[in-house]
Design a protein around this motif. Structure first.
Motif, PDB file in Angstrom:
ATOM      1  N   THR A  11       0.751  -1.359  -0.133  1.00  0.00           N
ATOM      2  CA  THR A  11       0.099  -0.065  -0.112  1.00  0.00           C
ATOM      3  C   THR A  11       0.890   1.266   0.057  1.00  0.00           C
ATOM      4  O   THR A  11       1.809   1.295   0.793  1.00  0.00           O
ATOM      5  CB  THR A  11      -0.919  -0.045   1.234  1.00  0.00           C
ATOM      6  OG1 THR A  11      -1.844  -1.187   1.375  1.00  0.00           O
ATOM      7  CG2 THR A  11      -1.835   1.294   1.237  1.00  0.00           C
TER       8      THR A  11
ATOM      9  N   ARG B  74       1.044   5.670  -0.243  1.00  0.00           N
ATOM     10  CA  ARG B  74       0.026   6.658   0.249  1.00  0.00           C
ATOM     11  C   ARG B  74       0.493   7.991  -0.695  1.00  0.00           C
ATOM     12  O   ARG B  74       1.366   8.204  -1.057  1.00  0.00           O
ATOM     13  CB  ARG B  74       0.401   7.203   1.785  1.00  0.00           C
ATOM     14  CG  ARG B  74      -0.412   8.295   2.251  1.00  0.00           C
ATOM     15  CD  ARG B  74      -0.644   8.324   3.731  1.00  0.00           C
ATOM     16  NE  ARG B  74      -1.481   7.381   4.242  1.00  0.00           N
ATOM     17  CZ  ARG B  74      -1.846   7.193   5.279  1.00  0.00           C
ATOM     18  NH1 ARG B  74      -1.161   8.186   6.259  1.00  0.00           N
ATOM     19  NH2 ARG B  74      -2.598   6.277   5.802  1.00  0.00           N
ATOM     20  N   THR B  75      -0.689   8.635  -1.238  1.00  0.00           N
ATOM     21  CA  THR B  75      -0.331   9.546  -2.474  1.00  0.00           C
ATOM     22  C   THR B  75       0.027  10.750  -1.538  1.00  0.00           C
ATOM     23  O   THR B  75      -0.249  11.034  -0.300  1.00  0.00           O
ATOM     24  CB  THR B  75      -1.671   9.756  -2.913  1.00  0.00           C
ATOM     25  OG1 THR B  75      -2.730  10.285  -2.166  1.00  0.00           O
ATOM     26  CG2 THR B  75      -2.083   8.489  -3.564  1.00  0.00           C
TER      27      THR B  75
ATOM     28  N   GLY C 209      -2.470  12.123   0.795  1.00  0.00           N
ATOM     29  CA  GLY C 209      -2.955  11.286   2.085  1.00  0.00           C
ATOM     30  C   GLY C 209      -3.948   9.873   1.690  1.00  0.00           C
ATOM     31  O   GLY C 209      -4.536   9.713   2.521  1.00  0.00           O
ATOM     32  N   VAL C 210      -4.034   9.758   0.348  1.00  0.00           N
ATOM     33  CA  VAL C 210      -5.057   8.620  -0.081  1.00  0.00           C
ATOM     34  C   VAL C 210      -4.306   7.079  -0.070  1.00  0.00           C
ATOM     35  O   VAL C 210      -3.086   7.123  -0.805  1.00  0.00           O
ATOM     36  CB  VAL C 210      -5.578   8.639  -1.512  1.00  0.00           C
ATOM     37  CG1 VAL C 210      -6.452   7.610  -1.613  1.00  0.00           C
ATOM     38  CG2 VAL C 210      -6.479   9.924  -1.090  1.00  0.00           C
ATOM     39  N   ASP C 211      -4.527   6.098   0.743  1.00  0.00           N
ATOM     40  CA  ASP C 211      -3.959   4.632   0.486  1.00  0.00           C
ATOM     41  C   ASP C 211      -4.383   4.135  -0.670  1.00  0.00           C
ATOM     42  O   ASP C 211      -5.333   3.876  -1.119  1.00  0.00           O
ATOM     43  CB  ASP C 211      -4.145   3.881   1.768  1.00  0.00           C
ATOM     44  CG  ASP C 211      -3.567   4.560   2.978  1.00  0.00           C
ATOM     45  OD1 ASP C 211      -2.547   5.323   3.013  1.00  0.00           O
ATOM     46  OD2 ASP C 211      -3.950   4.323   4.108  1.00  0.00           O
TER      47      ASP C 211
ATOM     48  N   ARG D 296      -8.537   4.920  -6.214  1.00  0.00           N
ATOM     49  CA  ARG D 296      -9.305   5.120  -5.107  1.00  0.00           C
ATOM     50  C   ARG D 296     -10.751   4.841  -4.949  1.00  0.00           C
ATOM     51  O   ARG D 296     -11.427   5.011  -6.122  1.00  0.00           O
ATOM     52  CB  ARG D 296      -9.291   6.587  -4.896  1.00  0.00           C
ATOM     53  CG  ARG D 296      -9.968   7.525  -5.843  1.00  0.00           C
ATOM     54  CD  ARG D 296      -9.781   8.996  -5.395  1.00  0.00           C
ATOM     55  NE  ARG D 296      -8.509   9.623  -5.325  1.00  0.00           N
ATOM     56  CZ  ARG D 296      -8.250  10.720  -4.538  1.00  0.00           C
ATOM     57  NH1 ARG D 296      -9.277  11.481  -3.867  1.00  0.00           N
ATOM     58  NH2 ARG D 296      -6.951  10.955  -4.499  1.00  0.00           N
TER      59      ARG D 296
ATOM     60  N   SER E 158      -7.863  -0.379  -1.958  1.00  0.00           N
ATOM     61  CA  SER E 158      -7.309   1.147  -1.690  1.00  0.00           C
ATOM     62  C   SER E 158      -8.461   1.745  -0.772  1.00  0.00           C
ATOM     63  O   SER E 158      -9.625   1.526  -0.426  1.00  0.00           O
ATOM     64  CB  SER E 158      -7.418   1.794  -2.916  1.00  0.00           C
ATOM     65  OG  SER E 158      -6.389   1.281  -3.684  1.00  0.00           O
ATOM     66  N   GLY E 159      -8.075   3.021  -0.496  1.00  0.00           N
ATOM     67  CA  GLY E 159      -8.758   3.841   0.735  1.00  0.00           C
ATOM     68  C   GLY E 159     -10.031   4.409  -0.091  1.00  0.00           C
ATOM     69  O   GLY E 159     -10.029   4.556  -1.106  1.00  0.00           O
TER      70      GLY E 159
ATOM     71  N   ASP F 275      -3.471  10.396  -8.792  1.00  0.00           N
ATOM     72  CA  ASP F 275      -3.244   9.015  -8.109  1.00  0.00           C
ATOM     73  C   ASP F 275      -2.218   8.138  -8.809  1.00  0.00           C
ATOM     74  O   ASP F 275      -1.311   7.550  -8.418  1.00  0.00           O
ATOM     75  CB  ASP F 275      -4.540   8.415  -7.780  1.00  0.00           C
ATOM     76  CG  ASP F 275      -5.413   8.739  -6.782  1.00  0.00           C
ATOM     77  OD1 ASP F 275      -5.091   9.846  -5.973  1.00  0.00           O
ATOM     78  OD2 ASP F 275      -6.491   8.474  -6.414  1.00  0.00           O
TER      79      ASP F 275
END
Length: 272
Positions: free
Chosen positions: A5, A7-8, A11-13, A59, A64-65, A79
């Motif tokens: 995983t 993290r962008t 802050g998106v996983d 996403r 994914s988050g 992303d």
């Protein structure tokens, strides 16, 4: 194969997977709305012999988050760049299908220094209508994914393939039913606003536009319009295939993309 995983910067996983030799040229594969990175499994077995195949769940999808929506095509494009950065990829071939194809087109327009060749599969510069996507997002937010699964399957697959009972049907249906409603709806919001028709002519990368002749979601007329506005593009129709052509005709789809990315053809000489 490796999975992790990342993290962008936003802050998106994002759940990612890489297959193939680490020294091989990179190929980024981007999934459609309502699917995840496993939708490329039938292709990766072959592609990973030639490329380092980088996949991720967009996403709101898969593992994914799921940040609150609405999402935008700019966010989805960023992303994709974050996935390339996390894997130390400066330039890659890109293959995107449906929503993934819109993201791939965004990359070709807005980050031309990061892409080599681009496969735009069962997609368009403008997919559907804003009203249609807003309506679907509202239904999913109010009633959950079960309310749209039958509709989506009908648009994903050709009638003949739906009647076949192929394992891919059950796999995609199960994935849709377990999808996060907000992630799906927020991605519909991205498609509602995404319109790249005015900038397609800016793409300089060689492109392959491929579409199934039974694709109801992004029919051949849309694909031909996309090809017509590209500076450098091959165009191939897959007879009888629906929207998820890589699942309906995996062998042919894999070969077409392999031939295009390997440049084992003359321009305009690709055939299903």
């Amino acid at each position: 194969m490796s999975e992790r995983t990342i993290r962008t910067p936003e802050g998106v996983d994002l759940h990612t997977r890489v297959d193939g030799p680490p020294e091989a040229p990179p190929l980024l594969a981007i999934n459609s709305l309502g699917t995840d990175l496993t939708s490329w499994d039938a292709q990766v077995a072959d592609w990973s012999e030639r490329w380092r195949v980088v996949r991720y769940d967009q996403r709101g999808h898969g593992r994914s988050g799921v940040p609150d929506g609405p999402y935008t095509i700019d966010q989805l494009g960023q992303d994709a760049l974050a996935v390339l950065d996390a894997n130390n990829v400066q330039r890659a071939d890109v293959c995107g299908l449906s929503l993934g194809g819109v993201v791939a087109l965004w990359l070709a327009v807005h980050a031309p220094d990061r892409v080599d060749r681009v496969v735009l599969a069962d997609t368009a510069a403008r997919v559907g209508t804003e009203e249609g996507w807003r309506r679907r997002a509202a239904v999913v937010r109010a009633q959950g994914m079960d309310a749209v699964v039958d509709l989506v399957l009908g648009r994903f697959f050709s009638p003949d393939f739906r009647a076949s009972g192929a394992p891919a049907l059950a796999a995609v249906e199960a994935g849709l039913r377990r999808a996060d409603p907000e992630g799906y709806a927020a991605s519909c919001d991205a498609l509602a606003a995404a319109d790249l028709r005015s900038v397609v002519g800016e793409v300089t990368a060689p492109c392959l536009v491929v579409v199934g002749t039974a694709d109801e979601a992004t029919p051949p007329d849309d694909a031909r319009e996309l090809r017509a506005h590209l500076r450098d593009g091959d165009y191939v129709e897959l007879p009888g295939a629906g929207h998820l052509a890589n699942l309906e005709q995996p062998v042919t789809f894999t070969r077409l993309v392999t031939d295009f990315l390997s440049r084992t053809h003359a321009p305009g000489d690709l055939h299903a």
